[in-house]
Motif scaffolding. Structure first.
Motif, mmCIF file in Angstrom:
data_model
loop_
_atom_site.group_PDB
_atom_site.id
_atom_site.type_symbol
_atom_site.label_atom_id
_atom_site.label_comp_id
_atom_site.label_asym_id
_atom_site.label_seq_id
_atom_site.Cartn_x
_atom_site.Cartn_y
_atom_site.Cartn_z
ATOM 1 N N GLY A 229 0.835 -1.195 0.000
ATOM 2 C CA GLY A 229 0.000 0.000 0.000
ATOM 3 C C GLY A 229 0.867 1.241 0.000
ATOM 4 N N THR A 230 0.583 2.162 0.892
ATOM 5 C CA THR A 230 1.353 3.409 0.964
ATOM 6 C C THR A 230 2.542 3.313 1.926
ATOM 7 O OG1 THR A 230 -0.092 4.280 2.694
ATOM 8 C CG2 THR A 230 -0.673 4.799 0.413
ATOM 9 N N ALA A 231 2.687 2.191 2.612
ATOM 10 C CA ALA A 231 3.760 2.049 3.593
ATOM 11 C C ALA A 231 5.120 1.969 2.909
ATOM 12 C CB ALA A 231 3.534 0.811 4.445
ATOM 13 N N LYS A 232 6.125 2.520 3.548
ATOM 14 C CA LYS A 232 7.500 2.517 3.041
ATOM 15 C C LYS A 232 8.445 1.994 4.130
ATOM 16 C CE LYS A 232 6.320 4.771 -0.765
ATOM 17 N NZ LYS A 232 6.310 4.092 -2.086
ATOM 18 N N LEU A 233 9.579 1.457 3.681
ATOM 19 C CA LEU A 233 10.611 0.989 4.598
ATOM 20 C C LEU A 233 11.951 1.634 4.247
ATOM 21 C CD1 LEU A 233 9.736 -2.829 4.689
ATOM 22 C CD2 LEU A 233 9.124 -1.089 6.381
ATOM 23 N N PRO A 234 12.055 2.960 4.345
ATOM 24 C CA PRO A 234 13.317 3.624 3.994
ATOM 25 C C PRO A 234 14.453 3.284 4.951
ATOM 26 C CG PRO A 234 11.848 5.177 5.056
ATOM 27 C CD PRO A 234 11.050 3.929 4.814
ATOM 28 N N ASN A 235 14.109 2.840 6.166
ATOM 29 C CA ASN A 235 15.113 2.458 7.158
ATOM 30 C C ASN A 235 14.946 1.002 7.568
ATOM 31 O OD1 ASN A 235 14.051 5.529 8.264
ATOM 32 N ND2 ASN A 235 16.139 5.301 7.505
ATOM 33 N N GLY A 236 14.346 0.202 6.662
ATOM 34 C CA GLY A 236 14.081 -1.193 6.976
ATOM 35 C C GLY A 236 15.360 -1.963 7.254
ATOM 36 N N ASP A 237 15.344 -2.756 8.312
ATOM 37 C CA ASP A 237 16.510 -3.564 8.695
ATOM 38 C C ASP A 237 16.040 -4.995 8.881
ATOM 39 O OD1 ASP A 237 18.904 -4.587 9.760
ATOM 40 O OD2 ASP A 237 19.395 -2.688 10.700
ATOM 41 N N GLY A 238 16.087 -5.517 10.108
ATOM 42 C CA GLY A 238 15.738 -6.902 10.327
ATOM 43 C C GLY A 238 14.261 -7.187 10.132
ATOM 44 N N LEU A 240 11.123 -10.175 10.885
ATOM 45 C CA LEU A 240 10.720 -11.307 11.702
ATOM 46 C C LEU A 240 9.316 -11.702 11.291
ATOM 47 C CD1 LEU A 240 11.041 -13.253 14.146
ATOM 48 C CD2 LEU A 240 10.095 -11.406 15.578
ATOM 49 N N LEU A 241 9.151 -12.943 10.830
ATOM 50 C CA LEU A 241 7.854 -13.447 10.396
ATOM 51 C C LEU A 241 7.311 -14.406 11.433
ATOM 52 C CD1 LEU A 241 5.790 -13.509 7.976
ATOM 53 C CD2 LEU A 241 6.905 -15.652 7.319
ATOM 54 N N LEU A 242 6.090 -14.134 11.916
ATOM 55 C CA LEU A 242 5.389 -15.006 12.855
ATOM 56 C C LEU A 242 4.031 -15.322 12.250
ATOM 57 C CD1 LEU A 242 6.240 -13.148 16.199
ATOM 58 C CD2 LEU A 242 7.450 -15.061 15.144
ATOM 59 N N GLY A 243 3.912 -16.526 11.699
ATOM 60 C CA GLY A 243 2.699 -16.856 10.969
ATOM 61 C C GLY A 243 2.613 -16.018 9.711
ATOM 62 N N ARG A 244 1.590 -15.186 9.608
ATOM 63 C CA ARG A 244 1.463 -14.264 8.480
ATOM 64 C C ARG A 244 1.687 -12.814 8.913
ATOM 65 N NH1 ARG A 244 -4.042 -15.877 5.571
ATOM 66 N NH2 ARG A 244 -3.722 -13.787 4.706
ATOM 67 N N THR A 245 2.217 -12.638 10.126
ATOM 68 C CA THR A 245 2.506 -11.297 10.624
ATOM 69 C C THR A 245 3.998 -11.020 10.481
ATOM 70 O OG1 THR A 245 0.692 -11.454 12.216
ATOM 71 C CG2 THR A 245 2.334 -9.734 12.587
ATOM 72 N N LEU A 246 4.320 -9.951 9.767
ATOM 73 C CA LEU A 246 5.710 -9.578 9.511
ATOM 74 C C LEU A 246 6.068 -8.336 10.321
ATOM 75 C CD1 LEU A 246 8.286 -10.127 7.739
ATOM 76 C CD2 LEU A 246 7.412 -8.325 6.224
ATOM 77 N N TYR A 247 7.134 -8.450 11.102
ATOM 78 C CA TYR A 247 7.670 -7.329 11.871
ATOM 79 C C TYR A 247 8.905 -6.816 11.139
ATOM 80 C CZ TYR A 247 4.707 -9.085 15.648
ATOM 81 O OH TYR A 247 3.636 -9.501 16.408
ATOM 82 N N ALA A 248 8.899 -5.546 10.766
ATOM 83 C CA ALA A 248 10.015 -4.926 10.037
ATOM 84 C C ALA A 248 10.591 -3.813 10.905
ATOM 85 C CB ALA A 248 9.539 -4.363 8.705
ATOM 86 N N VAL A 249 11.838 -3.999 11.340
ATOM 87 C CA VAL A 249 12.480 -3.001 12.192
ATOM 88 C C VAL A 249 12.910 -1.818 11.329
ATOM 89 C CG1 VAL A 249 14.328 -2.551 13.844
ATOM 90 C CG2 VAL A 249 13.314 -4.841 13.696
ATOM 91 N N GLN A 250 12.443 -0.621 11.699
ATOM 92 C CA GLN A 250 12.841 0.624 11.034
ATOM 93 C C GLN A 250 13.824 1.331 11.967
ATOM 94 O OE1 GLN A 250 11.721 1.784 7.840
ATOM 95 N NE2 GLN A 250 9.504 1.994 7.962
ATOM 96 N N GLN A 251 15.104 0.994 11.807
ATOM 97 C CA GLN A 251 16.088 1.351 12.817
ATOM 98 C C GLN A 251 16.134 2.832 13.157
ATOM 99 O OE1 GLN A 251 20.048 1.827 10.862
ATOM 100 N NE2 GLN A 251 19.703 -0.278 10.242
ATOM 101 N N ALA A 252 16.365 3.695 12.208
ATOM 102 C CA ALA A 252 16.528 5.120 12.507
ATOM 103 C C ALA A 252 15.239 5.760 13.001
ATOM 104 C CB ALA A 252 17.028 5.869 11.270
ATOM 105 N N GLN A 253 14.114 5.114 12.747
ATOM 106 C CA GLN A 253 12.839 5.630 13.225
ATOM 107 C C GLN A 253 12.504 5.135 14.625
ATOM 108 O OE1 GLN A 253 9.646 5.486 10.311
ATOM 109 N NE2 GLN A 253 11.115 5.129 8.674
#
Length: 318
Positions: A229-238, A240-253
């Motif tokens: 959608g409109t989401a961005k990951l300009p600082n995306g790092d690690g 983590l997938l749990l089932g169908r839920t994805l955790y995306a660490v945005q370090q500088a944020q």
């Protein structure tokens, strides 16, 4: 050199700060500083000067952290927060960036600017083997049933460490990336995960479309942009997938953006953003029970010293 790579990472974090106001706002915000009395510690120290980046947790409640300073591996008991270095690294030119532990007790390490992949016996701490793949910055790693997959930050390629019987490494293969993959002039690929159905790989690309996810076919290397959608990951790092839920660490944020994916990993919907006042530029994430653990890499510290303090924090799953 490791120091040059670390400085580049810090410069990128600081120069992309202006992009934070333009990053997609995710519908929910979860603040997870509160913990129950008597619970396992939700924050614990790592050794001063350690410069953590990666974390992994296996079948037992112990977290393993890699050092950017010298490649050491530190293991902490989640029940108490206490720990010790269990594997000595190869020195300042051989950092440990991402790492994962397999079910047979083997650690798979990304060697950053050393251009190496390494395996370590988590029980003895012995470095089993070093694979010189000729990379410029081997960044993160994910395990599949038949391979350990590593991202390369400055080249359009993934490294596949083929696994044989009992998860033992067999050989390294290169998988060139094509399709929608956009390779920037500098820092491009970062975190890596599997799709929920296990059919493909998900790779953070901080350049394409202002920062997002690519779904990579592990046979052909063809990459397709994941619809977030409109989401961005300009600082995306690690990742983590749990089932169908994805955790995306945005370090500088100082945030974790949370997405609900379809099974094939072609589309994701932003469902929450986790923030916490204890975050000091977290980089990667691992899970135990209802908690997600993250190391604070503190990339905003321009010149880390042997006395620079570091820690790990835990937040609740969405």
């Amino acid at each position: 050199m490791v120091s040059a790579a670390r400085s580049f990472a810090r410069r990128r974090l600081l120069t992309t700060a202006a992009a934070l106001t333009g990053a997609a706002f995710l519908g929910g915000t979860a603040h997870a500083a509160e913990t129950r009395k008597g619970a396992w510690p939700a924050q614990f120290p790592l050794p001063n000067g350690f410069q953590p980046e990666g974390i992994t947790i296996g079948a037992a409640p112990f977290a393993y952290f890699g050092s950017l300073a010298n490649g050491d591996i530190y293991r902490a008991a989640l029940a108490t927060g206490s720990g010790a270095v269990i594997s000595k690294g190869l020195g300042a030119e051989h950092p440990t960036v991402g790492l994962k532990i397999g079910r047979h007790g083997r650690l798979f390490l990304s060697g950053g600017a050393s251009g190496e992949l390494r395996t370590v016996d988590a029980r003895s701490g012995e470095i089993e083997k070093v694979y010189a793949v000729g990379g410029t910055f081997v960044n993160d790693v994910v395990l599949t049933p038949d391979a350990a997959w590593f991202t390369e930050t400055y080249k359009a390629v993934l490294y596949k460490l083929v696994l044989g019987r009992h998860g033992a490494p067999v050989a390294v293969e290169n998988l060139p990336l094509s399709g929608d993959w956009v390779q920037g002039d500098g820092f491009t690929a970062n975190g890596i995960e599997r799709t929920p159905d296990g059919s493909a790989l998900l790779v953070v690309n901080v350049v394409a479309g202002g920062g997002g996810l690519m779904r990579v076919d592990p046979r052909s290397g063809t990459a397709r942009a994941v619809d977030l959608g409109t989401a961005k990951l300009p600082n995306g790092d690690g990742l983590l997938l749990l089932g169908r839920t994805l955790y995306a660490v945005q370090q500088a944020q100082n945030a974790i953006d949370v997405f609900r994916l379809n099974a094939a990993g072609t589309k994701g919907t932003a469902i929450a953003r986790i923030t916490d006042p204890r975050f000091r530029i977290p980089t990667t994430a691992a899970v135990w029970g209802d908690r997600i653990y993250l190391p604070n890499a503190r990339f905003d510290v321009e010149q880390p010293t042997p006395d620079t303090d570091y820690d790990a924090v835990a937040v609740h799953r969405v």
